[in-house]
Design a protein around this motif. Structure first.
Motif, mmCIF file in Angstrom:
data_model
loop_
_atom_site.group_PDB
_atom_site.id
_atom_site.type_symbol
_atom_site.label_atom_id
_atom_site.label_comp_id
_atom_site.label_asym_id
_atom_site.label_seq_id
_atom_site.Cartn_x
_atom_site.Cartn_y
_atom_site.Cartn_z
ATOM 1 N N TYR A 122 50.318 -2.941 5.857
ATOM 2 C CA TYR A 122 49.255 -3.186 6.741
ATOM 3 C C TYR A 122 49.674 -4.284 7.634
ATOM 4 C CZ TYR A 122 45.689 -0.457 4.411
ATOM 5 O OH TYR A 122 45.018 0.535 3.572
ATOM 6 N N GLY A 123 51.023 -4.593 7.540
ATOM 7 C CA GLY A 123 51.942 -5.581 8.656
ATOM 8 C C GLY A 123 51.783 -6.979 8.377
ATOM 9 N N ILE A 124 51.488 -7.337 7.161
ATOM 10 C CA ILE A 124 51.631 -8.682 6.499
ATOM 11 C C ILE A 124 52.992 -8.875 5.769
ATOM 12 C CG2 ILE A 124 50.586 -10.371 5.044
ATOM 13 C CD1 ILE A 124 48.059 -9.602 5.913
ATOM 14 N N LYS A 125 54.052 -9.331 6.405
ATOM 15 C CA LYS A 125 55.277 -9.695 5.448
ATOM 16 C C LYS A 125 56.052 -10.720 6.502
ATOM 17 C CE LYS A 125 57.757 -5.683 8.250
ATOM 18 N NZ LYS A 125 58.459 -4.818 8.057
ATOM 19 N N LYS A 130 51.138 -14.150 12.237
ATOM 20 C CA LYS A 130 49.798 -14.154 11.514
ATOM 21 C C LYS A 130 48.801 -13.262 12.132
ATOM 22 C CE LYS A 130 50.594 -18.898 9.827
ATOM 23 N NZ LYS A 130 50.233 -20.271 10.076
ATOM 24 N N VAL A 131 47.785 -12.897 11.485
ATOM 25 C CA VAL A 131 46.703 -12.145 11.908
ATOM 26 C C VAL A 131 45.505 -12.963 11.791
ATOM 27 C CG1 VAL A 131 47.587 -10.001 11.020
ATOM 28 C CG2 VAL A 131 46.148 -11.176 9.522
ATOM 29 N N SER A 132 44.399 -12.561 12.554
ATOM 30 C CA SER A 132 43.043 -13.401 12.548
ATOM 31 C C SER A 132 42.331 -13.272 11.191
ATOM 32 C CB SER A 132 42.243 -12.767 13.837
ATOM 33 O OG SER A 132 41.931 -11.421 13.348
ATOM 34 N N PHE A 133 41.408 -14.259 11.219
ATOM 35 C CA PHE A 133 40.587 -14.375 10.057
ATOM 36 C C PHE A 133 39.855 -12.806 9.816
ATOM 37 C CE2 PHE A 133 36.545 -14.802 8.055
ATOM 38 C CZ PHE A 133 37.090 -15.515 6.646
ATOM 39 N N ALA A 134 39.454 -12.287 10.848
ATOM 40 C CA ALA A 134 38.679 -10.927 10.648
ATOM 41 C C ALA A 134 39.627 -9.759 10.397
ATOM 42 C CB ALA A 134 37.985 -10.836 12.060
ATOM 43 N N LYS A 135 40.774 -9.987 10.822
ATOM 44 C CA LYS A 135 41.914 -8.743 10.326
ATOM 45 C C LYS A 135 42.219 -8.968 8.947
ATOM 46 C CE LYS A 135 44.495 -5.524 11.300
ATOM 47 N NZ LYS A 135 44.300 -4.012 11.807
ATOM 48 N N LYS A 136 42.299 -10.233 8.505
ATOM 49 C CA LYS A 136 42.763 -10.589 7.168
ATOM 50 C C LYS A 136 41.679 -10.200 6.247
ATOM 51 C CE LYS A 136 43.007 -15.043 6.302
ATOM 52 N NZ LYS A 136 43.436 -16.339 6.273
#
Length: 393
Positions: A122-125, A130-136
């Motif tokens: 999902y793109g977290i590495k 960083k992604v937004s809180f909602a995306k997290k």
């Protein structure tokens, strides 16, 4: 547009003569101050340039600048500092939005690797933005749905440039585990005050003295003294437990008290030093609560939003009675911090009270009504062995 003005100091011989020369040339002079060894005047930029071009032995020094000249002077003076600060803020802002590390907090390697693989999908590495809180939250929900047979709970926590993932594995057969046979035992020594049992056989009475580890409510059911079955004993036992607390209180006492005054400032941290911006009247004493705004673990600079609360030192001098009362209060608070919410102090008695190095020292004996309930598993207890033991005795 602002005009430029200069307050200048002129020194040299025969200052009256030089002043007369300037007046004769129709130079616009303001706020003229003629003293014994110097002449101070306020002039605009045009007059100042003419004075600089005059061939003279007089020394002309700028005391202060006003208007446009002042802002130009400050800009050139602090140009490199402002440039470095701006560059650092931009660099910090960029790096602070990068993920440099992803770590999963769990004891099992297979769970850690499972989460890392799903996060990367999902793109977290590392080295991604960083992604937004909602995306997290969305990613967390997707992973929990995907791994619902293995995961109970998951949270992605942002710590600087690190994503720290806390995860809890789904446990199975929790209902069977909660029915494990057990007996209730004493976790501390004391004198029994109350016994409440919903399951099991009560083997102690009120006012009995028990030691740590003694059985209070047995999970072994007997028929005419013969063990016939094991159950899960449940209940609670309160006993009178004894404590001795030692407290030392000085006769001269200092206490930090908040005045109620509060202010907020930006702080720049460079290496291990903090520099407060625009705090022209700092408090002599204060508490500080810092919230990091921009930082990066790879750089020696960070920016924080800091709340300062002013404090003052209150000095008290106790007499013997006041010091004793304060010591008793501290002794109670010290004991209560160790007790449970259902525990209560029954009585107290001062065993010793003496003076040492301008301090009062007391030893206080407390009786406490305390829940001493603990459990011991009966899983490895064999009923046949117990029967043989009962018969041999």
């Amino acid at each position: 547009m602002f005009n430029s003005f200069y307050r200048i100091q002129i020194t040299g011989r025969d200052l009256k003569r030089f002043l007369g020369k300037m007046i004769a040339q129709n130079l616009a002079l303001k706020e003229v101050q003629l003293e014994k060894k110097r002449l101070v005047v306020l002039v605009d930029e045009e007059v100042y340039e003419k004075l600089k071009d005059m061939k003279t032995t007089y020394e002309i020094t700028i005391l202060n600048r006003y208007g446009k000249a002042k802002y130009q002077y400050l800009f050139y003076k602090y140009f490199f500092f402002l440039l470095a600060l701006s560059t650092a803020i931009v660099l910090l802002s960029f790096l602070s939005n990068l993920i440099l590390k992803v770590e999963v907090i769990h004891t099992k390697q297979e769970i850690r690797q499972l989460i890392l693989t799903d996060l990367e999908e999902y793109g977290i590495k590392p080295y991604r933005f960083k992604v937004s809180f909602a995306k997290k939250e969305e990613i967390t929900e997707k992973i929990l749905n995907k791994e619902k047979e293995k995961l109970e709970w998951m949270e992605i926590e942002e710590v600087g440039t690190t994503y720290r993932v806390n995860v809890e594995e789904r446990k199975k057969n929790t209902k069977e585990e909660s029915k494990e046979e057990q007996s209730i035992v004493a976790k501390k020594s004391g004198r029994i005050l109350e016994v409440e049992a919903s399951h099991g056989e009560i083997v102690v009475k009120k006012n009995d003295y028990v030691k740590k580890g003694d059985i209070l409510i047995s999970g072994i059911i007997k028929n005419k003294e013969t063990p016939v079955s094991k159950i899960r004993a449940e209940g609670s036992v309160f006993a009178e437990v004894w404590y001795k607390v030692n407290v030392t209180v000085p006769y001269d006492y200092e206490e930090k008290i908040k005045t109620g005054k509060k202010k907020h400032r930006l702080e720049i941290k460079f290496l291990n030093n903090y520099y407060t911006l625009f705090d022209f009247k700092p408090y002599k004493l204060s508490t500080k609560k810092r919230t990091k705004l921009l930082w990066n673990n790879m750089l020696p600079i960070s920016i924080a939003y800091t709340t300062f609360e002013e404090i003052k030192i209150k000095e008290e001098i106790h007499n013997e009675k006041e010091a004793y009362q304060k010591a008793m209060k501290i002794a109670k608070e010290k004991l209560k911090s160790k007790l449970g919410v259902d525990d209560e102090i029954i009585s107290q008695k001062t065993l010793k009270k003496y003076h040492k190095n301008s301090k009062i020292v007391i030893d206080v004996f407390f009786k406490v009504k305390e829940n001493i309930t603990d459990t011991i598993s009966l899983k490895n207890i064999d009923l046949e062995d117990l029967r043989e033991k009962e018969e041999s005795e």
